[in-house]
Design a protein around this motif. Structure first.
Motif, PDB file in Angstrom:
ATOM      1  N   LYS A   1       2.241   1.712  -3.451  1.00  7.84           N
ATOM      2  CA  LYS A   1       1.201   2.228  -4.352  1.00  7.84           C
ATOM      3  C   LYS A   1       0.988   3.721  -4.137  1.00  7.84           C
ATOM      4  CE  LYS A   1      -1.615  -1.953  -4.914  1.00  7.84           C
ATOM      5  NZ  LYS A   1      -2.925  -2.545  -4.608  1.00  7.84           N
ATOM      6  N   GLU A   2       0.932   4.145  -2.875  1.00  4.67           N
ATOM      7  CA  GLU A   2       0.759   5.565  -2.574  1.00  4.67           C
ATOM      8  C   GLU A   2       1.932   6.381  -3.113  1.00  4.67           C
ATOM      9  OE1 GLU A   2       0.237   5.934   1.639  1.00  4.67           O
ATOM     10  OE2 GLU A   2      -1.707   4.918   1.624  1.00  4.67           O
ATOM     11  N   ARG A   3       3.154   5.864  -2.909  1.00  5.38           N
ATOM     12  CA  ARG A   3       4.341   6.550  -3.402  1.00  5.38           C
ATOM     13  C   ARG A   3       4.290   6.686  -4.931  1.00  5.38           C
ATOM     14  NH1 ARG A   3       8.260   3.105  -1.537  1.00  5.38           N
ATOM     15  NH2 ARG A   3       7.466   3.308   0.560  1.00  5.38           N
TER      16      ARG A   3
ATOM     17  N   GLU B   1       0.829  -1.213   0.000  1.00  5.29           N
ATOM     18  CA  GLU B   1       0.000   0.000   0.000  1.00  5.29           C
ATOM     19  C   GLU B   1       0.861   1.260   0.000  1.00  5.29           C
ATOM     20  OE1 GLU B   1      -3.314   0.497  -0.322  1.00  5.29           O
ATOM     21  OE2 GLU B   1      -3.366  -1.642  -0.764  1.00  5.29           O
ATOM     22  N   GLN B   2       1.928   1.269   0.784  1.00  8.54           N
ATOM     23  CA  GLN B   2       2.823   2.425   0.812  1.00  8.54           C
ATOM     24  C   GLN B   2       3.485   2.639  -0.550  1.00  8.54           C
ATOM     25  OE1 GLN B   2       5.551   1.656   4.008  1.00  8.54           O
ATOM     26  NE2 GLN B   2       4.084   2.218   5.614  1.00  8.54           N
TER      27      GLN B   2
ATOM     28  N   VAL C   1       1.670   9.308  -5.909  1.00  9.78           N
ATOM     29  CA  VAL C   1       2.163  10.671  -5.676  1.00  9.78           C
ATOM     30  C   VAL C   1       3.176  11.049  -6.750  1.00  9.78           C
ATOM     31  CG1 VAL C   1       3.524  12.103  -4.098  1.00  9.78           C
ATOM     32  CG2 VAL C   1       1.674  10.675  -3.207  1.00  9.78           C
TER      33      VAL C   1
END
Length: 83
Positions: free
Chosen positions: A58-60, A55-56, A63
């Motif tokens: 994917k978020e990175r 998840e981190q 962004v």
């Protein structure tokens, strides 16, 4: 008489060994169950951490994608105004 004493001794040893064997089997079952629970708990923790890392990531990536879009749009506007 000696034979009777020997039979009693053998019977007593059999009983003692059997009870010890049963106790050891119970301990082994409990130990295996406890280890299985711990392994399951560890596996669940590993899965949870891995999912969090995914998840981190994917978020990175999201962004970074948004930042690239903003930069490319800004540069396009800049070059269009410069012409």
């Amino acid at each position: 008489m000696y034979y009777k004493w020997y039979q009693n001794l053998v019977q007593a040893l059999k009983g003692l060994l059997l009870s010890q064997y049963k106790r050891n089997r119970r301990f082994e079952r409990r130990f295996k169950m406890k280890n299985a629970e711990e392994k399951t708990g560890l596996t669940d923790e590993i899965i949870k951490k891995t999912n969090e890392q995914i998840e981190q990531e994917k978020e990175r990536n999201f962004v970074n994608l948004i930042a690239e879009i903003i930069v490319s749009v800004t540069l396009r506007e800049y070059y269009e105004k410069g012409d």
